[in-house]
Design a protein around this motif. Structure first.
Motif, short mmCIF file in Angstrom:
data_model
loop_
_atom_site.label_atom_id
_atom_site.label_comp_id
_atom_site.label_asym_id
_atom_site.label_seq_id
_atom_site.Cartn_x
_atom_site.Cartn_y
_atom_site.Cartn_z
N GLN A 186 0.85 -1.19 0.00
CA GLN A 186 0.00 0.00 0.00
C GLN A 186 0.90 1.25 0.00
OE1 GLN A 186 -3.14 -0.22 2.99
NE2 GLN A 186 -2.96 -2.44 3.00
N PRO A 187 1.56 1.52 -1.13
CA PRO A 187 2.55 2.59 -1.16
C PRO A 187 1.99 3.99 -0.93
CG PRO A 187 2.15 1.78 -3.37
CD PRO A 187 1.44 0.85 -2.43
N VAL A 188 0.80 4.28 -1.41
CA VAL A 188 0.24 5.62 -1.22
C VAL A 188 -0.03 5.88 0.25
CG1 VAL A 188 -1.71 7.13 -1.75
CG2 VAL A 188 -0.72 5.72 -3.55
N GLU A 189 -0.68 4.92 0.91
CA GLU A 189 -0.97 5.06 2.33
C GLU A 189 0.32 5.10 3.14
OE1 GLU A 189 -2.23 2.83 0.25
OE2 GLU A 189 -4.40 3.00 0.31
N LYS B 17 14.55 12.44 21.25
CA LYS B 17 14.46 10.99 21.06
C LYS B 17 13.76 10.61 19.75
CE LYS B 17 10.26 10.20 23.76
NZ LYS B 17 9.74 9.62 24.98
N TYR B 18 13.09 11.58 19.12
CA TYR B 18 12.38 11.27 17.88
C TYR B 18 13.18 11.64 16.63
CZ TYR B 18 8.38 10.30 20.81
OH TYR B 18 7.54 9.76 21.77
N LEU B 19 14.43 12.06 16.80
CA LEU B 19 15.26 12.44 15.65
C LEU B 19 15.46 11.27 14.69
CD1 LEU B 19 16.86 14.62 14.22
CD2 LEU B 19 18.85 13.98 15.60
N LYS B 20 15.73 10.10 15.22
CA LYS B 20 15.94 8.92 14.36
C LYS B 20 14.66 8.57 13.60
CE LYS B 20 19.83 6.81 16.68
NZ LYS B 20 20.37 5.61 17.33
N ALA B 21 13.52 8.71 14.25
CA ALA B 21 12.24 8.43 13.59
C ALA B 21 12.03 9.40 12.43
CB ALA B 21 11.08 8.51 14.58
N ALA B 22 12.36 10.68 12.65
CA ALA B 22 12.22 11.68 11.59
C ALA B 22 13.12 11.35 10.41
CB ALA B 22 12.55 13.08 12.13
N GLU B 23 14.37 11.00 10.70
CA GLU B 23 15.32 10.68 9.64
C GLU B 23 14.90 9.44 8.87
OE1 GLU B 23 18.94 10.47 11.90
OE2 GLU B 23 19.21 12.64 11.87
N ALA B 24 14.44 8.42 9.58
CA ALA B 24 13.98 7.19 8.92
C ALA B 24 12.77 7.47 8.05
CB ALA B 24 13.66 6.12 9.96
N ALA B 25 11.85 8.31 8.55
CA ALA B 25 10.65 8.64 7.78
C ALA B 25 11.01 9.36 6.49
CB ALA B 25 9.70 9.48 8.62
N VAL B 26 12.01 10.24 6.55
CA VAL B 26 12.46 10.95 5.35
C VAL B 26 13.01 9.96 4.32
CG1 VAL B 26 14.18 12.56 4.44
CG2 VAL B 26 12.92 13.14 6.51
N THR B 27 13.95 9.15 4.75
CA THR B 27 14.63 8.21 3.85
C THR B 27 13.67 7.16 3.29
OG1 THR B 27 16.66 8.49 5.13
CG2 THR B 27 16.54 6.57 3.69
N GLU B 28 12.94 6.52 4.18
CA GLU B 28 12.04 5.45 3.74
C GLU B 28 10.85 6.00 2.96
OE1 GLU B 28 11.27 2.42 6.77
OE2 GLU B 28 13.03 3.18 7.84
N GLY B 29 10.37 7.16 3.36
CA GLY B 29 9.27 7.79 2.64
C GLY B 29 9.66 8.15 1.22
N ALA B 30 10.88 8.67 1.06
CA ALA B 30 11.37 9.03 -0.28
C ALA B 30 11.48 7.78 -1.16
CB ALA B 30 12.72 9.73 -0.18
N ALA B 31 11.93 6.68 -0.58
CA ALA B 31 12.05 5.43 -1.34
C ALA B 31 10.68 4.94 -1.79
CB ALA B 31 12.76 4.37 -0.50
N THR C 141 8.54 4.90 -5.94
CA THR C 141 7.88 3.78 -6.61
C THR C 141 6.47 4.11 -7.07
OG1 THR C 141 6.88 2.84 -4.60
CG2 THR C 141 9.15 2.16 -5.12
N ILE C 142 5.99 5.28 -6.70
CA ILE C 142 4.62 5.68 -7.03
C ILE C 142 4.64 6.55 -8.28
CG2 ILE C 142 2.56 6.91 -6.25
CD1 ILE C 142 3.49 6.36 -3.37
N GLY C 143 3.87 6.17 -9.25
CA GLY C 143 3.77 6.99 -10.46
C GLY C 143 2.98 8.26 -10.19
N SER C 144 3.21 9.26 -11.00
CA SER C 144 2.46 10.52 -10.86
C SER C 144 2.12 11.05 -12.24
CB SER C 144 3.24 11.55 -10.06
OG SER C 144 4.43 11.90 -10.75
#
Length: 104
Positions: free
Chosen positions: A53-56, A78-92, A96-99
């Motif tokens: 479910q890439p869009v969600e 303590k949420y810095l790593k979560a922010a960084e992971a969200a940026v990296t993984e979200g971009a990946a 994969t989503i067409g536009s």
């Protein structure tokens, strides 16, 4: 409420690591409803990604990034790593989503 959310988060994390993404998603959403933490949000986004479910997933990664960055700016590092992971993984995921662009 916090203790219940932590217990659900731990259970959801175990399910995620066991690759039981659907079950993990259900449990993590319950945890997130009790206490909307960037950490549980991050795992929810990952579950959605693994469930195809890439869009969600992308939307959740964006939400997590914004929430985590806000909390970090308010002094909760303590949420810095979560922010960084969200940026990296979200971009990946977004890659994969067409536009479609429409010009009028």
């Amino acid at each position: 409420m916090m203790a219940d959310a932590r217990k659900l988060f731990a259970q959801g994390s175990e399910l995620f690591l066991a690759k039981k993404y659907g079950d993990a998603l259900e449990v993590l959403r319950k945890s997130y409803e009790l206490v909307p933490s960037p950490n549980s949000g991050l795992l929810i986004a990952r579950c959605l990604r693994e469930l195809g479910q890439p869009v969600e997933s992308s939307e959740m990664f964006s939400l997590v990034e914004a929430d985590a960055r806000k909390r970090v700016s308010e002094g909760d590092a303590k949420y810095l790593k979560a922010a960084e992971a969200a940026v990296t993984e979200g971009a990946a995921v977004r890659a994969t989503i067409g536009s479609i662009r429409i010009r009028l």
